[in-house]
Design an enzyme around this catalytic site. Structure first.
Site, PDB file in Angstrom:
ATOM      1  N   ASP A 261       0.860  -1.183   0.000  1.00 20.73           N
ATOM      2  CA  ASP A 261       0.000   0.000   0.000  1.00 20.73           C
ATOM      3  C   ASP A 261       0.903   1.241   0.000  1.00 20.73           C
ATOM      4  O   ASP A 261       2.133   1.148   0.153  1.00 20.73           O
ATOM      5  CB  ASP A 261      -0.994  -0.023   1.168  1.00 20.73           C
ATOM      6  CG  ASP A 261      -2.237   0.807   0.829  1.00 20.73           C
ATOM      7  OD1 ASP A 261      -2.178   1.621  -0.115  1.00 20.73           O
ATOM      8  OD2 ASP A 261      -3.272   0.646   1.506  1.00 20.73           O
TER       9      ASP A 261
HETATM   10  C1  BGC Z   1      -5.142   3.071   0.051  1.00 19.26           C
HETATM   11  C2  BGC Z   1      -5.340   2.021  -1.020  1.00 19.26           C
HETATM   12  C3  BGC Z   1      -5.172   2.635  -2.384  1.00 19.26           C
HETATM   13  C4  BGC Z   1      -3.829   3.325  -2.457  1.00 19.26           C
HETATM   14  C5  BGC Z   1      -3.553   3.949  -3.803  1.00 19.26           C
HETATM   15  C6  BGC Z   1      -3.895   3.909  -0.156  1.00 19.26           C
HETATM   16  O1  BGC Z   1      -3.846   4.991   0.687  1.00 19.26           O
HETATM   17  O2  BGC Z   1      -5.103   2.438   1.307  1.00 19.26           O
HETATM   18  O3  BGC Z   1      -6.601   1.427  -0.883  1.00 19.26           O
HETATM   19  O4  BGC Z   1      -5.287   1.642  -3.361  1.00 19.26           O
HETATM   20  O5  BGC Z   1      -3.782   4.345  -1.481  1.00 19.26           O
HETATM   21  O6  BGC Z   1      -4.338   5.055  -4.023  1.00 19.26           O
END
Ligand code: BGC
Length: 716
Positions: A261
């Site tokens: 993430d």
């Molecule tokens: C979130 C994810 C997301 C990623 C990319 C993160 O902050 O937890 O769900 O896919 O950002 O935007």
């Protein structure tokens, strides 16, 4: 040598690490924005994938650099959060889950994939599969709700929808995108519902609740998986060897790409399990994380980790190989520009997509209470539309609408006006969503007084759910309670709509209103979908995919509780309950009314006794007592009455839909594989224990409405 072997043999360490490096292009912001020199880095082979970039021209410009201006010409992965639609925004996943309709779940993912690929995207960060039983956690909006069986069906449908464009080309099809199941796992169990907080879950809970949707995604061929931000019991998921390596890679057989993430590898320093980026990078790589999203930890830390002997070049190569394999599976080497070259989706297709969004919207609405006030009478002439969500265009889209355009959303006011052209609809917001100013309440009361009926549109703002949107008090924000009290005090019939990304604590309002609907965040067609239900053009059929608490003090609350040694008994103080409120929820899992009334009878199974390899056919008769044609979703639960480990009071094993005309009756059939009654035994190995099982079938998890039948499992 095949293409990947050749590339690996030709790559420098910097180029290898570049393939593991994902950078935000900076068009959409979903986390802290870091400084960029993106084009330069792509040219030097230091970036293998991008996120937050869309639009075929934007994507192609950078893809051109990767393909034509780098030493090895390796195309980029282009990742994007397509959580509930891309341009045509569909209902939030929690809402869509309420339709209990896997075909719809698949179709909306398919249409989102068509739009996303036309925009050059080849990887989506969806589906979100976090089971959660805590509405304080804002991310409850992004997933399928509280139940693992529903999560499994949702996972399969979404992966199919994203990845399978219906042709023999599989993932190479220009209209297919790689799906990323996230956030692995038990992220929804975050302490006190606080986003990014630790979770403390047992291995049993992992096996029974949190892992099954991910197992289903893997079986469905999901291309990528994203570990969650948080830690389980002190081990951050980004570095969780037992779950990522032992369970996901070895046991579940996942061969795809693991994508961290946003900045999560670098955050291993904040977690306190790595002293520097080299240690952080080594921990993540050893756990099997292939791509570092925005952490800069692989690019900055892996060379040092290699020099210090914390990681091997073989481990780096294995990660690079997986990334290159995904690029190959997507057909990027043959034609890196095939996605995004088709031009804008045809207008007719986008109209059909809006129709699907409307259908998804109305199927997601849950009619929570109704004393007969709904559907609205056709003779109504004076309607008062009150509340801050009635004309809240941007809010209708919900929390993940990065490429969506709020201007395209239909408000509740517009939807009603279009559906009821002969009625006079006076509108007053009364208050804002979160402000304290009550000076507008007087005007709302004024229009309420002269109306035949009031439609009260309450709820939260879209940004109050989703990521980083935990709420300790998930009720109506601002002065909405004051507005509601004043309006309910008029003594007029009030129909209340709740727009939200989660169940909100609204017990008092629920008691005072003639009809109450969960209208969630329904996407671009919200207003039309809501009007369809209010007017009876569409007979509501949505059911709650999550238990709706009375008060936040009941959280976590869910239907699949285990039996207590002292089950709640109002007449016995020493039983499992509260002194200050009932132990039951405001609305049970599965609750959802229709304008029809369905009765169920004659529950039967084709076998009274069965063995592990058997399948049971379970049937019951359903009658639509009228007055309208309607559709009912029926739930099949099971309870293992005596087992080596106490089994939940109810466990969902299947759902079935039946559509019936007034006074029509029909039979629903469930097929239940006896194997589905096996569970992790005392030693956590899966066991099938002989003995009595109760099958419980009905319209929701409310025990009062369930028909029961005993069957017996025989050894062997
Ligand atoms: C979130 C994810 C997301 C990623 C990319 C993160 O902050 O937890 O769900 O896919 O950002 O935007």
């Amino acid at each position: 040598m095949n293409r990947i072997d050749k590339l690996l043999a030709a790559m420098t360490l910097e180029e290898k690490i570049g393939q593991l490096n994902m950078i935000a292009a900076g068009y959409a912001i979903t986390g802290p924005v870091l400084a960029s020199g993106t084009e330069e880095d792509i040219r030097a082979g230091r970036i293998g994938s991008l996120l937050n970039l869309w639009g075929s021209a934007n994507v192609n410009a950078l893809q051109q650099i990767a393909v034509h201006n780098t030493r090895l010409g390796i195309p980029l992965l282009i990742g994007f959060d397509v959580v509930h639609g891309h341009k045509t925004i569909f209902p939030i996943p929690l809402a869509e889950a309420a339709s209990f309709d896997p075909l719809l779940w698949e179709q909306s993912a398919r249409e989102a994939a068509i739009e996303a690929t036309a925009d050059g995207v080849n990887l989506v960060f969806a589906p979100m599969l976090d089971i959660t039983r805590d509405p304080r956690w804002g991310r409850i909006a992004e997933g399928p709700g509280e139940d693992p069986w529903v999560g499994e069906q949702f996972a399969k449908a979404k992966v199919r929808g994203f990845q399978d464009a219906g042709s023999a080309q599989g993932l190479t099809d220009a209209r297919a995108v790689a799906a990323t199941a996230k956030h692995f796992c038990a992220y929804g169990a975050a302490l006190a519902g606080r986003d990014y907080a630790s979770a403390d879950v047992s291995d049993r809970q992992l096996l029974e609740i949190y892992l099954p949707p991910f197992a289903a995604a893997v079986t469905a061929g999901c291309a990528a998986i994203m570990p969650a931000f948080h830690d389980i019991d002190g081990v951050p998921m980004t570095a969780h060897v037992p779950l990522l390596q032992d369970w996901l890679r070895r046991k579940a057989g996942f061969e795809g790409v693991i994508i961290s993430d946003y900045n999560a590898i670098a955050e291993l320093l904040h977690h306190g399990i790595a002293a520097d980026l080299a240690e952080a990078a080594a921990s993540a790589l050893q756990a099997g994380v292939d791509i570092d999203m925005m952490g800069g930890a692989y690019s900055q830390g892996l060379p040092a980790a290699l020099a210090r002997g914390l990681v091997s070049i073989e481990a780096i190569d294995a990660a690079v190989r997986r990334v290159l394999s995904l690029k190959e599976r997507l057909g990027l080497f043959e034609d890196p520009f095939r996605r995004g070259s088709a031009g804008a989706p045809a207008c007719r297709a986008s109209m059909a997509r809006r129709e699907l969004a409307r259908e998804a919207g109305r199927r997601s609405i849950v009619l929570l209470t109704n004393d007969g006030t709904l559907p609205l009478s056709r003779n109504l002439r004076h309607i008062a539309l009150i509340g801050p969500l009635a004309d809240a265009r941007a809010e209708m889209l919900g929390p993940w609408a990065l490429a969506g355009n709020a201007a395209n959303a239909v408000t509740i006011q517009e939807g009603l006006a279009a559906a009821l052209p002969n009625a006079e609809i006076a509108f007053a917001p009364g208050v804002t969503i979160a402000g304290d100013d009550t000076s507008g309440v007087a005007a709302a009361l004024e229009i309420g007084r002269t109306a035949e009926i009031i439609i009260l549109c309450l709820g939260e703002a879209a940004a109050m759910s989703g990521e980083a949107a935990s709420r300790a008090n998930p009720g109506l924000p601002g002065a909405q309670h004051a507005l509601a009290n004043a309006i309910l005090g008029l003594g007029k019939p009030v129909v209340t709509l709740i727009s939200s990304g989660r169940p909100l604590m609204i017990s008092k309002i629920a008691a005072g209103t003639k009809a109450l609907l969960a209208t969630w965040f329904l996407g671009v067609e919200a207003g039309h979908a809501i009007a369809d239900v209010l007017t009876g053009k569409f007979n509501p059929a949505g059911k709650l995919p999550v238990t709706w608490p009375r008060e936040v003090g009941q959280v976590p609350i869910f239907y699949a509780e285990r039996p207590s040694g002292r089950p709640a008994n109002p007449d016995d103080p020493y039983t499992s309950k509260y002194l200050d409120m009932p132990v039951t929820p405001l609305f049970f899992f599965g609750h959802g009314l229709s304008y029809s009334r369905f009765s169920m009878s004659n529950l039967r199974a084709d076998k009274a006794e069965f063995r592990r390899a058997d399948e049971l056919i379970i049937e019951l008769d359903v009658l639509n007592e009228g007055p309208s044609a309607g559709e009912e979703t029926i739930f099949l639960f099971a309870r293992d009455l005596v087992a080596s480990v106490a089994r939940p009071l109810l466990e969902l094993k299947g759902t079935c839909k039946i559509a019936l005309a007034p006074r029509e009756s029909g039979t629903v059939h469930f097929r239940l594989a006896a194997e589905a009654l096996a569970f992790p035994g005392r030693d956590l190995a899966r066991v099938f224990e002989p003995g009595e099982f109760l099958l419980l079938v009905g319209p929701s998890a409310d025990p009062r409405g369930l028909l029961k039948l005993k069957v017996r499992a025989l050894p062997g």
